[in-house]
Design an enzyme around this catalytic site. Structure first.
Site, PDB file in Angstrom:
ATOM      1  N   LYS A 110      -4.865   2.676   3.726  1.00 45.16           N
ATOM      2  CA  LYS A 110      -6.074   2.381   2.954  1.00 45.16           C
ATOM      3  C   LYS A 110      -6.818   1.171   3.522  1.00 45.16           C
ATOM      4  O   LYS A 110      -8.025   1.031   3.326  1.00 45.16           O
ATOM      5  CB  LYS A 110      -5.733   2.116   1.489  1.00 45.16           C
ATOM      6  CG  LYS A 110      -4.879   3.174   0.797  1.00 45.16           C
ATOM      7  CD  LYS A 110      -5.590   4.499   0.685  1.00 45.16           C
ATOM      8  CE  LYS A 110      -4.998   5.428  -0.366  1.00 45.16           C
ATOM      9  NZ  LYS A 110      -3.637   5.929  -0.100  1.00 45.16           N
TER      10      LYS A 110
HETATM   11  C1  LIG Z   1      -3.044   7.173  -0.417  1.00 44.27           C
HETATM   12  C2  LIG Z   1      -1.834   7.530   0.337  1.00 44.27           C
HETATM   13  C3  LIG Z   1      -1.581   8.830   0.768  1.00 44.27           C
HETATM   14  C4  LIG Z   1      -2.484   9.983   0.413  1.00 44.27           C
HETATM   15  O1  LIG Z   1      -3.746   9.886   1.010  1.00 44.27           O
HETATM   16  P1  LIG Z   1      -4.968  10.730   0.409  1.00 44.27           P
HETATM   17  O2  LIG Z   1      -6.159  10.278   1.160  1.00 44.27           O
HETATM   18  O3  LIG Z   1      -5.030  10.348  -1.036  1.00 44.27           O
HETATM   19  O4  LIG Z   1      -4.650  12.153   0.595  1.00 44.27           O
HETATM   20  C5  LIG Z   1      -0.462   9.058   1.541  1.00 44.27           C
HETATM   21  N1  LIG Z   1       0.382   8.074   1.859  1.00 44.27           N
HETATM   22  C6  LIG Z   1       0.189   6.802   1.445  1.00 44.27           C
HETATM   23  C7  LIG Z   1       1.180   5.770   1.818  1.00 44.27           C
HETATM   24  C8  LIG Z   1      -0.926   6.475   0.681  1.00 44.27           C
HETATM   25  O5  LIG Z   1      -1.118   5.222   0.282  1.00 44.27           O
END
Ligand SMILES: *Cc1c(COP(=O)(O)O)cnc(C)c1O
Length: 494
Positions: A110
């Site tokens: 993120k």
């Molecule tokens: C948010 C997240 C995901 C999923 O990603 P999306 O974009 O919501 O599909 C997978 N792994 C981790 C560690 C995350 O923080």
């Protein structure tokens, strides 16, 4: 470039408006008018560093942001990552590489978008003429919250409030959020799961009454979730960057097709991969990996999206999601950009908990995507075996993806290069990783972090080590129906 709402009743003249609004007025998601084709520019990207590649890709959508300003912002954002590289590719086997997206300030992928979003939003508000205070509401399954808080802390003219499921995140994730510093931030636990948090936030966005009250106080809403195009756009860049790195390393030649395997929850990360493909990146299959909350596996294999099922709390909590917001953008594309059909399906989902796509849409879905899931046992086993085999420590989310990549290769006998996206540091989930590696359970997150270091010699990230001494600032827990009043009381404090 214009941006359309997937539900057809909101059009804005540029990305700046789409980003500053977050969600379209009709409840739909903003999508670009078209996908700029950059296939002829791929060789230019080869010699660039990560920030330059990201700026190049972003500028194709953000045509009203000035290039030098954007480049500067990218350099700033990605300077916060280890070695100023937000997306290093690590080769683990002849045909398999891991794209490590977790070397940023909060140790999850993120960060790639949320280190940059403050600039995109601030500049977007300037361009769009937004004069009000911006209040960012964010639902999180664990990682978005911390990354958004860290990105937006102490930013002038911006306040941020995060809602997380009270029992739905890891101990480290919770500590990361509850110790957040900054005088413009608020963190609230909600009794419910991620879907409850996300639904509550979307409801606030769609309430005319709330918006009016806020507007009288000089406040407008925006979002740091991947429903915001400003979250999505920076994620497109690392698909290009990984491809270029493989070309530069001699693993593939320019033009060769490769596969990407993505651990998926809200469908934001993998949708960015789909957008990269639409822009001309030679991608063979996008592999959608789910945990036991396998609603997307079912959708991609059967064309039926059905959320009427048990919700599981798993060891990959950031993927514990049944209502994947960004799927709406894909469904919009599948339907030939038919906003009437898309709106009807989203209404069906809201009313009846399900919708389905036509057989021709299902066919094109199968051409672009492969989907499967990994249960709890297989997740732990994968962490264990992968460490034995390669000396590489997977976090539980990445392990889900590695497991599904094996399923895909077994099924397809595909021999193309395959890149697994690694979305978090194993140190965010030390109890699970230690259980996988030692077959013993321990409660204490910090003790497990120490054991993980002793076992693997992977250095404990400072962000984790420091958490232990940080003051806990947030401990409010609310019912899921009380989110509006929680927002109002936060707003009334400033
Ligand atoms: C948010 C997240 C995901 C999923 O990603 P999306 O974009 O919501 O599909 C997978 N792994 C981790 C560690 C995350 O923080």
């Amino acid at each position: 470039m214009k941006f359309f709402s997937t539900r057809g009743k909101d059009v804005v003249s540029s990305a700046a408006f789409a980003i500053s609004k977050g969600l379209a007025d009709d409840g739909g998601l903003f999508v670009p008018e078209f996908f700029p084709n950059v296939v002829d520019d791929l060789d230019k990207l080869l010699d660039m560093d990560y920030a330059e590649r990201a700026c190049f890709i972003l500028s194709k959508f953000l045509d009203e942001y000035d290039y030098d300003g954007l480049l500067n912002a990218c350099k700033n954002a990605y300077g916060k990552f280890e070695d100023a590289d937000a997306a290093p590719v690590v080769k683990v086997d002849d045909k398999l590489s891991i794209l490590e997206l977790f070397h940023g300030p909060t140790l999850a992928f993120k960060d790639v978008a949320l280190t940059l979003l403050p600039y995109l939003l601030r500049k977007g508000c300037d361009i769009a003429g937004v004069k009000e205070e911006v209040l960012i509401l964010t639902a999180t399954s664990g990682d978005t919250g911390k990354a958004a808080l860290e990105g937006f802390k102490n930013q002038d003219g911006i306040k941020i409030m995060v809602f997380f499921p009270s029992d739905g995140v890891s101990d480290m994730q919770k500590l990361q959020m509850c110790t957040q510093e900054g005088d413009n931030v608020n963190v609230v636990a909600v009794k419910g799961n991620f879907d409850d948090c996300q639904t509550a936030v979307k409801k606030i966005f769609q309430s005319q009454e709330v918006r009016k009250t806020l507007s009288e106080k000089g406040v407008v809403l925006s979002s740091a979730n991947s429903i915001n195009f400003g979250r999505l756009a920076p994620q497109i860049a690392y698909y290009f960057s990984a491809y270029c790195d493989l070309v530069n390393a001699g693993e593939i030649s320019l033009g060769d097709k490769i596969n990407f395997v993505v651990p998926t929850g809200n469908f934001g990360n993998i949708l960015a991969g789909y957008y990269a493909k639409r822009m001309g990146l030679p991608i063979n299959k996008l592999v959608c990996a789910s945990n036991s909350n396998n609603v997307l596996t079912e959708f991609i294999s059967s064309g039926v999206y059905d959320v009427d099922r048990e919700f599981y709390k798993t060891v990959s909590p950031s993927m514990d999601i049944l209502v994947s917001s960004n799927l709406e953008r894909l469904v919009y594309e599948l339907s030939g950009r038919d906003s009437t059909v898309t709106e009807r399906r989203m209404n069906d989902l809201k009313k009846n908990g399900r919708y389905s796509v036509s057989s021709s849409e299902l066919k094109s879905l199968g051409e672009e995507f492969f989907a499967d899931y990994c249960d709890e046992d297989d997740c732990l086993k994968t962490i264990n075996v992968f460490f034995e085999e390669y000396g590489y420590v997977l976090d539980p989310h990445t392990a889900v993806a590695v497991y599904v990549s094996e399923k895909y290769l077994e099924y397809s006998k595909d021999e193309k290069q395959t890149v697994v996206l690694s979305t978090a540091s194993p140190y965010k989930f030390p109890q699970t990783v230690i259980e996988a590696l030692t077959d013993k359970k321990y409660d204490d997150a910090f003790k497990c972090a120490k054991m993980l270091f002793e076992k693997t010699a992977y250095p404990v990230p400072e962000q984790i080590a420091n958490l232990k001494k940080k003051e806990k600032r947030f401990s409010t827990v609310i019912e899921k129906d009380d989110t509006i009043s929680a927002v109002m009381s936060f707003v009334d404090k400033f």
